[in-house]
Structures are given as C-alpha cells and as structure tokens.
Design an enzyme around this catalytic site. Structure first.
Site, PDB file in Angstrom:
ATOM      1  N   HIS A 507      -5.190  -5.710  -6.202  1.00 33.58           N
ATOM      2  CA  HIS A 507      -5.348  -5.694  -7.659  1.00 33.58           C
ATOM      3  C   HIS A 507      -6.334  -4.659  -8.199  1.00 33.58           C
ATOM      4  CE1 HIS A 507      -3.023  -9.308  -7.367  1.00 33.58           C
ATOM      5  NE2 HIS A 507      -4.014 -10.045  -6.918  1.00 33.58           N
ATOM      6  N   GLU A 528      -1.353  -6.436  -3.207  1.00 37.19           N
ATOM      7  CA  GLU A 528      -0.690  -6.561  -4.496  1.00 37.19           C
ATOM      8  C   GLU A 528      -1.320  -5.549  -5.440  1.00 37.19           C
ATOM      9  OE1 GLU A 528      -0.880 -10.490  -6.058  1.00 37.19           O
ATOM     10  OE2 GLU A 528       0.709 -11.258  -4.775  1.00 37.19           O
ATOM     11  N   TYR A 531      -2.043  -6.781 -11.592  1.00 36.96           N
ATOM     12  CA  TYR A 531      -1.135  -7.456 -12.513  1.00 36.96           C
ATOM     13  C   TYR A 531      -1.290  -6.942 -13.955  1.00 36.96           C
ATOM     14  CZ  TYR A 531      -0.267 -11.362  -9.182  1.00 36.96           C
ATOM     15  OH  TYR A 531       0.105 -12.146  -8.112  1.00 36.96           O
TER      16      TYR A 531
END
Length: 631
Positions: A507, A528, A531
């Site tokens: 992130h 990841e 977001y």
C-alpha cells in the site's frame, strides 16, 4: 479494545464470490459440519498468574511464565483471559507473551486448548522444541467482525501473533467434530510459526468451521515440522527450511524453500507452487530459553548457506548462547539514552512487551549485537525520529520488533548501514549477515503515521527473514488515508548481496520496493498496491500509470526473484491503472520466476512485468495473470 473494521474489502468480495463450499472442497474434499460457538469475548478475565520465577530477571507485567506443575485448569483460565483481552484488539496497545518452561502441559483427558489473539507471542522455553510439549490445541480462528461478533467471519485481518519453540500434540478432545482432528491456524500477514513440531493431527492454515472457510492472506512457517497440512484458502504462503508430510493445494502463490516434503512446482501455475530445493541464505530467529538451573539465556542461531530442513532435527541448533545478564532488559518508558549507553558498553537489548515512544534513535553500533523483542514489542517514532539505526557492521540481529511511524514524518523507520557508507572489508561478512527476523512496520492503523521510507538497507550481506511492511488500508478512525498517513516507499535496498525470505510489502504511495543493490535475491514477495489514490493524476510518473509494486533499478545487472505477486484494489477510484506490477531492467542477469498479478475488484494492472503479461481488471476479478519466467 477497538471496534472491528470491514477491511480488506477486495479480498472479502473474492471470498464471497468463490464461496465457502468451493474453498472447503479444494482444501479437504469433505463437507464442513456446523461451526461451534466461539468462546465468549466477554468472558471475565481472571488475574494473570505466574509460576515461581525461574530467574531474578523481571520480564515485565505482560509476560506470563507457566510451569508444568501448575494445574491445567489454572493455565487454561489464564490463557483464555489473555485471548479474551486480545482477540479483537487489532489496533490496541495491549501486548502479551505466554512462555512455557520445559515440561508437558495438558493430558489426554484434560488437553490444554487455547486461541492466540493480536500481539500475543506463545513460546516454549526449552533448548529444543521437544522440551516443551502441549497436549491440546493452540489455534487462530476466523474473526467475526459484524453483528456483535456473529457474522462476517474471516481470517484476512488476523495479523501480529507468534508461535514458536515447542511440540504441539494435537488433541481435539471435547471439541466439536469439525475441529477434532486439526489445529487451526487461520492467519494473514505478520504471523510466524517457528521451531514448532506438530504431531498427532493436521495443521490447517484456514478455519473451515467458523461460518465456513474464508480467505486468509499470508503466513510464514520456518524451521518447523508437521505432518498433513491444509493450505486451503490461503491466498499466499511461504514455507522455509521445514519438513512436512503433505500439502493441500494453493490459491495464488505458495513458495517452498529448503523444505523436505514440499510439492513439486512442475506445471506452474497449475498448481501455483514455487519450490527451491535449498534456501540460499538463512538464519533462524533467536529464542529465549531456560537452562536446568532456571536461568534465562538467548540462543542466537548461526547463519547458513544453501540449507535444507530444520536446524534442530539432528541435534542442537548451531549458534551461540548469550546469558540474559548480558542484555539490557528494557520496558516501556525506559529512556533511549539508557538503552544506548548499555549498547555502547557491549550489552544486547531485550524489549519486553509494550509500546515504546522513541524520540531518539536507538543506535546499534557494535557487530553481533542482538535486539530481541518479546510479545510484539512496538517502537513508535516521536517527532520524526528514526527509531533504530544499525551501523555498517556484520552480524547484528534484530528480531520480534514492530516499528510504527508517528504523527511527524520520519525520513526512515529502520536504517541498516549508512547510505554511501563504508561497506568494505570488516564492515560486512557473507557468513555472518546482519539479519532482520519478524520485523514489522506500520504507517497508520492504530494512529496517524508518516515516514518517507520504512526500511532502508544500505549495508551489504543483509538477510531480511520475514517482514510485513504495511501502509494502512484500515484502522482506527482518522488514522489512514492518502493525505493522512503517508509513506513513499516500503523497502529500499541499496546494499549488495541482500537476501529476503518472506517479503510482504503493501500500500505504499510510490514503489513499494526499490532494489538498487547488486546480486539481490528475494524468495517470496507479496504486495498490494495502494487502495486509496484519489485519481490517476495523483498516481503516475514519467508517463507511466501508477507505480510498480517491485522495482529493480535500471542499472542493476544481477537480481533474482522467486515467487512474487502484486494485487490491485483501487476502490477510491476504480478507473485507475498501474502500467506494471513489476518493473525491472531487461538484462540476462535479472531473472524473475513465477510472477502474478490479480484484480481484487477495482482497478487495472496492464502488465505483470514490464510490458509482458496479460492485464487484470474488473473483467477477470480474482483470476491471476501469470508469467512463468522473465525474461
């Protein structure tokens, strides 16, 4: 206790879409029985009791030491009270270490069965895993987040807990039939199993009994032995230097390194395994143990090259023993200057459980210094400080420590070596690498956090052995968001000959990992992308959309990555694209094996690595795009 959050939204949607029945069939080929009721979270805690002290050392109020002479009922009440306090304490300040002196705990008729909550370390105090035997269960279940803990039962947020240095004889006597034959360890990032010998039953890495199986998202097993293992719904997992009897399936990315009994990776990505016969560089995490007189010492395992199997299967783990009298035993509130004075005198550092506010850098300047945290001891940067800085010296070990950014921006949270410093002869040693084991980082989550870089490695010959470097995608109200908790890069590697085994980085707002050094080697990478970019204009550079999760610098000539995944879920603006999941120079010496990207429900990654690999988008949510080898 904090309020649970409906976090990891993209993964939750995938879990619901795939369905509990499908997950269970993949894992076991059986039908789940009705889930038993969870232990009431509102159980009235009993007073924590300690066995008679085995040494004069005070390990603080959050360490409980058990003796096998204690009644099982008393131990059970104590561990249940700790779990009741920690099971929902995801963003809280509570910390706990449950330590077991050598002996056997629980009987066939009265097994010791308990669960491990947030920021809890469970460890045996023997010199060998066989010295402490738990007849029963030590488990983690799906956590139910909604409707007063009755629905939305998942494992995606089961972070920050540790189990190590004991034998677990699986005994489900008295449990619901669904749970009777397996020990459930349904966890995600920042969780390790080390020096554990599991006998008598299955080790299941998912909980298929609480509201059916749901996705879990991580996990790390090292220096351990187990029989049948159910991976089940774990999206990714790394197993290093262990011995297993069998392994069931994988979802996206399962990596095995130096593991006896590991499945073949022939046919990748069906199944999605990456198997290395040997681990290129390894060093097991230090561990506390009590000798026959009751005195505490710390065993510091030696580094190995091209290793396979456990460090303890053929006798004592090779390494050195340091008496606890040679440590400065710190507690929250101790002045950093007192810690630094002790380190300068040649002491090592033991951080007892708790949260430490660090306004002055802890300076590790001497070769072979050990910094060991118990119970997920947490250092929080204050006024923009760098909580730990390690000099250009060999053999330093930092283990079991979580480092948080604070409300004032820090340039870096942990710096290993001096940028552009002297890394020549005497300043590094391939046979004695500085090692980071179970060292975790957070930007946001419990509170606002800010740091340009979380981990910067400037020294040569450094080993990163399991880390989760996390910029928060959820947390306490007001603690996360694009302009709230800011972090440019998670990990920046400038040194040469740096190895990472178990690299989880998530992130960050630009490259999550930047690798500038030569001859780097990563075994397992999970990522990841952020977001929360507000729009494409806020997340692009030099004509490239977004930022890759893993960047090898353009001038690097030699680098290897084995088993890597990068995922996208840009829920603030689902139209956002990232051009690449991985970005590397096109040169024969830079080799990436077994890569994937995947869409979690919002956003697009156009290519897996550079301009190779099919896109992932809402059109193929949950279906990875794989590249077997690049170039």
């Amino acid at each position: 206790m904090t309020t649970p959050y409906p976090a990891r939204t993209g993964r939750l949607r995938l879990a619901a879409a795939l369905g509990a029945a499908t997950l269970l069939a993949m894992a076991t080929g059986t039908t789940a029985l009705a889930a038993p009721p969870l232990d009431p979270a509102a159980t009235t805690p009993v007073a924590t009791k300690k066995a008679p002290p085995s040494s004069a050392t005070d390990l603080g109020p959050d360490v409980t030491v058990f003796d096998p002479s204690m009644p099982v009922s008393e131990i059970q009440a104590t561990v249940d009270a700790v779990n009741a306090r920690q099971v929902d304490n995801e963003m809280g300040t509570g910390r706990a270490a449950l330590l077991f002196l050598p002996g056997t705990y629980g009987t066939d008729a009265e097994p010791l069965q308990f669960r491990v909550g947030y920021y809890t370390e469970v460890a045996g105090l023997g010199a060998s895993p066989s010295d402490v035997v738990i007849n029963g269960k030590i488990e983690v279940y799906n956590r139910c987040l909604d409707d007063n803990g009755t629905t939305n039962c998942i494992a995606l947020n089961n972070f920050w807990r540790t189990l190590s240095n004991l034998t677990l004889e699986v005994n489900g006597a008295g449990q619901d039939g669904c749970r009777a034959t397996a020990n459930f360890w349904a966890v995600s990032q920042a969780v390790s199993l080390r020096r554990v010998n599991v006998t008598g039953g299955t080790l299941s890495l998912m909980d298929y009994c609480t509201a059916g199986p749901q996705y879990a998202s991580g996990g790390y097993l090292a220096d351990s032995k187990a029989g049948d293992m159910v991976n089940g719904s774990q999206q990714q997992w790394v197993t290093r230097n262990s011995e297993i009897g069998s392994w069931s399936n994988g979802v996206w990315n399962a990596v095995f390194s130096g593991t006896e009994g590991a499945p073949s990776d022939e046919g990748f990505p069906t199944p999605p395994y990456t198997t290395l016969d040997e681990t290129p560089v390894s060093r097991e995490k230090p561990y506390l143990f009590a000798d026959s007189s009751g005195a505490y010492s710390v065993r510091v395992p030696a580094a190995q090259q091209d290793s396979r199997g456990t460090s303890w299967g053929d006798g004592p783990t090779a390494g050195r023993t340091i008496g606890l009298s040679e440590f400065f035993v710190a507690k929250p509130g101790d002045p950093v200057q007192a810690i630094n004075n002790a380190l300068a005198r040649g002491k090592h550092l033991l951080l007892t459980p708790g949260v430490y506010d660090i306004a002055q850098t802890i300076a590790v300047k001497r070769a072979d210094t050990v910094v060991l945290g118990l119970g997920h001891a947490t250092l929080t940067a204050v006024n923009g400080a760098t909580p730990i800085r390690v000099a250009d010296v060999p053999g330093v070990v930092i283990a079991g420590v979580t480092i948080d950014g604070g409300t004032v921006n820090s340039p870096v949270l942990l710096q290993v070596g001096t940028k552009n410093g002297n890394n020549g002869a005497g300043h590094n040693d391939p046979a004695n690498p500085t090692t980071l084991s179970d060292v975790y980082f957070r930007i946001g989550g419990p509170h606002v956090g800010k740091a340009d870089i979380s981990l910067e490695v400037n020294s040569d010959n450094v080993l990163i052995d399991h880390t989760w470097v996390w910029r928060a995608d959820h947390g306490n109200a007001g603690s996360f968001g694009w302009d709230v908790s800011t972090g440019r890069n998670g990990v920046v590697v400038n040194g040469d000959d740096v190895t990472a085994t178990g690299l989880f980085v998530e992130h960050y707002q630009q490259y999550n990992v930047v690798w500038n050094g030569e001859n780097g080697h990563t075994v397992f990478f999970q990522n990841e992308l952020p977001y929360d970019p507000p729009n494409q204009a806020a997340w692009q550079h030099d004509g490239i959309l977004g930022w890759a999760g893993y960047k090898v610098a353009d001038g690097v000539k030699k680098h290897t990555l084995e088993g890597g995944g990068s995922y996208i879920f840009t829920n603030v603006d689902p139209s956002i694209h990232a051009s690449h999941g991985f970005e590397v120079p096109d040169t024969p010496g830079v080799v990436l094996n077994h890569l994937l990207t995947v869409n979690l429900g919002a956003g697009t990654i156009d290519h897996v690595v550079n301009d190779t690999g099919a896109p992932v988008s809402n059109a193929n949510t949950g279906t990875p795009s794989y590249v077997e080898r690049y170039p």
